[in-house]
Design a protein around this motif. Structure first.
Motif, short mmCIF file in Angstrom:
data_model
loop_
_atom_site.label_atom_id
_atom_site.label_comp_id
_atom_site.label_asym_id
_atom_site.label_seq_id
_atom_site.Cartn_x
_atom_site.Cartn_y
_atom_site.Cartn_z
N ILE A 41 4.04 -1.65 -1.57
CA ILE A 41 4.16 -3.12 -1.59
C ILE A 41 2.94 -3.70 -0.86
O ILE A 41 2.60 -3.26 0.24
N ILE A 95 3.56 1.10 7.50
CA ILE A 95 3.22 -0.32 7.36
C ILE A 95 1.87 -0.52 8.04
O ILE A 95 1.62 0.02 9.11
N GLY A 96 1.01 -1.30 7.42
CA GLY A 96 -0.28 -1.59 8.03
C GLY A 96 -0.65 -3.04 7.79
O GLY A 96 -0.12 -3.70 6.90
N CYS A 97 -1.57 -3.54 8.61
CA CYS A 97 -2.09 -4.90 8.39
C CYS A 97 -3.47 -5.02 9.01
O CYS A 97 -3.84 -4.25 9.89
N ILE A 156 9.52 -8.75 -7.95
CA ILE A 156 9.56 -8.83 -6.50
C ILE A 156 9.12 -10.24 -6.10
O ILE A 156 8.21 -10.80 -6.72
N ILE A 206 3.03 -1.88 2.68
CA ILE A 206 4.26 -1.15 3.03
C ILE A 206 4.39 -0.01 2.03
O ILE A 206 4.33 -0.23 0.82
N ILE A 246 17.73 -5.72 -4.41
CA ILE A 246 17.46 -5.15 -3.09
C ILE A 246 16.95 -6.31 -2.25
O ILE A 246 16.07 -7.05 -2.68
N ILE A 283 7.01 4.03 -3.15
CA ILE A 283 6.88 2.58 -3.32
C ILE A 283 5.67 2.08 -2.54
O ILE A 283 5.39 2.56 -1.43
N ILE A 332 -1.16 -6.87 4.00
CA ILE A 332 -0.11 -6.09 4.64
C ILE A 332 0.33 -5.07 3.60
O ILE A 332 0.58 -5.42 2.44
N PHE A 376 5.69 -4.69 13.68
CA PHE A 376 5.50 -5.18 12.32
C PHE A 376 6.53 -6.23 11.89
O PHE A 376 6.27 -6.99 10.96
N LEU A 397 14.75 2.68 -2.08
CA LEU A 397 13.51 1.99 -2.49
C LEU A 397 12.58 2.91 -3.27
O LEU A 397 11.74 2.43 -4.04
N ILE A 401 1.17 -7.37 0.42
CA ILE A 401 1.34 -8.81 0.66
C ILE A 401 -0.02 -9.37 1.06
O ILE A 401 -0.64 -8.85 1.99
N LEU A 444 8.05 6.21 6.23
CA LEU A 444 7.58 4.90 5.80
C LEU A 444 6.37 4.51 6.64
O LEU A 444 6.22 4.96 7.78
N PHE A 502 -1.72 0.29 11.97
CA PHE A 502 -0.71 0.83 11.05
C PHE A 502 0.26 1.76 11.74
O PHE A 502 -0.09 2.48 12.67
N LEU A 503 1.47 1.72 11.26
CA LEU A 503 2.57 2.59 11.70
C LEU A 503 2.85 3.59 10.59
O LEU A 503 2.89 3.22 9.42
N ALA A 544 5.41 -15.79 -3.98
CA ALA A 544 5.29 -15.64 -2.52
C ALA A 544 5.28 -17.05 -1.95
O ALA A 544 4.24 -17.70 -1.84
N ILE A 589 2.62 -11.34 -3.39
CA ILE A 589 3.29 -10.06 -3.12
C ILE A 589 3.35 -9.28 -4.42
O ILE A 589 3.59 -9.87 -5.49
N ALA A 590 3.09 -7.99 -4.36
CA ALA A 590 3.18 -7.15 -5.56
C ALA A 590 3.65 -5.77 -5.15
O ALA A 590 3.47 -5.34 -4.01
N MET A 591 4.27 -5.10 -6.11
CA MET A 591 4.89 -3.80 -5.83
C MET A 591 4.52 -2.83 -6.93
O MET A 591 4.45 -3.20 -8.10
#
Lengths: 339, 339
Positions: free
Chosen positions: A268, A163-165, B108, A137, B135, A266, A135, B234, A238, A270, A161, A173-174, B78, A108-110
């Protein structure tokens, strides 16, 4: 009057507009792509209609080009990135690739971004990260226009916001604002002299209104009352609070582009490869897609869609039939390109 | 008939029930705390009313105790954690502390959990991570009960998510299902012979219904139509697909506790100390809290609240006045404690 313009023609015209205003070709390309993709997917409010405002921002010096990435901290998995007030899509695309690359190592990275201008439609980036096998975000805070639940006053932005995968059949994606509707839909009703549905907005006393003028003087409502209000609060946290920029009513530069952007973004990523492998993940994600698609539609619905499917179906149509645009806007863009 | 029981008395009774069924004291304590906290905050549906079902799960062997953490991968930022079918709150509290500890190094960090039983009210963990200065983002997928937007069929669970953060005046946190309401509210209406408001649920053909019986035979609706539907999708991805367990209709063990849990949970911690420092972050977060609280209430509202404030005000009252509970339930719990 409305005309129709082909996707590729529109993209090249947009690119020429940016290049004529001093933006280098690579940055003009990605910026144009993000905007034209919004039109292709039916989100015209986030499409090329915004170019004149962006050019105002570039001309006033509020939006810069020639982005040179600069990390403000020393942490490979949680990077604090200065956008240098550069074009949002340029910074955002870089942030996506960086988040994905670091997620390959860290799972995971941000990337927390400050000082980028408006990054356009968030779904673009969710899809980009999903295509990279992660994934993704993404969130961004915007100028205030939405009343917190129980309030009569604009505090939050529409604070979207995404989110996709990846799945076996491509990215899902949303991309959603945390308000009931985008401000643009109220403006369209105002222009058409039409009422808006109850539940979209309140007047300046916080009372429900169906009058678009009163709605614009008042505030939009968060989706689902306290739920959307809470989501909007945490998008501000965030994005604005984490990146050390502005929150709530202090956010500038996403509506009036001549002001320097004071919001945050932001990103993110995964990487499911680190949690049991990408193949198992995409198989399960596909299984969920299949369950949704194969579920019985409600009376009056033809098909049940997964997130992003409506937009991608829309895109197919517009890739075939072209993008409908006001003729005035096309003329304005050609003038901006010096044509 | 309803009685009132003091918080601490209820917590100790619950602890004795779990210990009598073979749960060690430390695990009985945290499990009881998560459940009684739900009652204290007014979420009675997630409170001690669940204990008899949890005991069924423990007695049947579906829920185990004596959790020994076992990471299934080799990635410090992770972590893929096997919950060993142990008590959800025990696994979840461990996952929170682990995510926070790793976020101190990595900025994170994520813990993806498989094979934990029901973890109870998510807000508990959001608050816990916020109190640690991070957070916190938590989600879990649950047995199906919610129709995707446009569908007549239950596919998603109520798939809740929670987010929390520290501020200068203490933690703020959002805890929401991605459905319009929890299933429990429809059951309450059914018992009372009352209609439910339109917009909560559809019947088995996917048509809006106000009849709780038809609603329970049909499906709950996602909050905000396609938005809540996308969020729910999601949550299934981030919890079930990522942890390699079950998604959508395949999820088991969150309603019928005698079945082994096949859902997943995700815990993400972000340490603002790595992005410019905790003091700057909590200052900005407090500034947003102040903007919300000081905004003009809508006509008919007394005060504008921040996420979690309603629950914490409720908690204050119940700490003073005790927790109202059905007398039958108290008797049942005492019997389960062998008293």
């Amino acid at each position: 009057m409305e005309s129709t313009i082909a996707y590729e023609e529109m993209r090249q015209l947009a690119t020429r507009v940016f290049m004529r205003h001093g933006v280098p070709a690579d940055e003009a390309n990605i910026t144009s792509e993000v905007l034209v993709e919004a039109n292709a997917r039916g989100h015209d409010s986030h499409g090329v209609i915004r170019i004149p405002k962006w050019i105002e921002g570039i001309s006033s010096g509020a939006i810069k080009s020639r982005f040179l990435p600069r990390a403000l901290n020393d942490c490979s998995s949680a990077i604090w990135l200065d956008g240098g007030q550069c074009l949002g899509p340029v910074v955002a695309e870089y942030a996506c690739h960086l988040a994905v690359r670091q997620a390959r190592d860290y799972g995971i990275a941000m990337v927390s971004v400050k000082n980028a201008s408006h990054i356009g439609m968030l779904g673009f980036y969710a899809e980009l990260m999903a295509r990279s096998g992660c994934i993704g975000i993404i969130a961004t805070n915007t100028e205030s226009g939405v009343a917190p639940h129980g309030s009569a006053e604009k505090v939050f932005g529409t604070n979207p916001l995404a989110i996709g995968c990846p799945t076996l059949s491509g990215p899902v994606f949303l991309d959603m604002s945390t308000s009931v509707v985008a401000r643009g839909k109220v403006v369209l009703a105002q222009r058409a002299g039409a009422a808006i549905p109850e539940g979209w907005a309140v007047d300046s006393r916080g009372q429900p209104t169906t009058d678009p003028n009163q709605a614009l003087a008042g505030a939009l409502l968060p989706v689902g009352g306290p739920k959307g209000s809470g989501l909007s609060f945490f998008v501000d946290i965030l994005c604005g609070a984490l990146s050390g920029t502005a929150v709530g009513k202090d956010v500038r530069g996403t509506f009036d582009m001549r002001q320097s952007g004071s919001k945050g973004d932001i990103f993110i990523a995964i990487d499911p490869e680190k949690i049991g492998g990408i193949d198992r993940f995409t198989g399960l994600a596909q299984h969920l897609v299949d369950q949704v698609r194969q579920s019985t539609p409600a009376v009056g619905c033809d098909r049940v869609l997964v997130p992003g499917e409506y937009e991608m179906n829309f895109r197919k149509q517009r890739m075939e039939n072209g993008i409908p645009l006001a003729s005035d806007l096309i003329s304005e863009l050609k003038a901006l390109a010096g044509e």
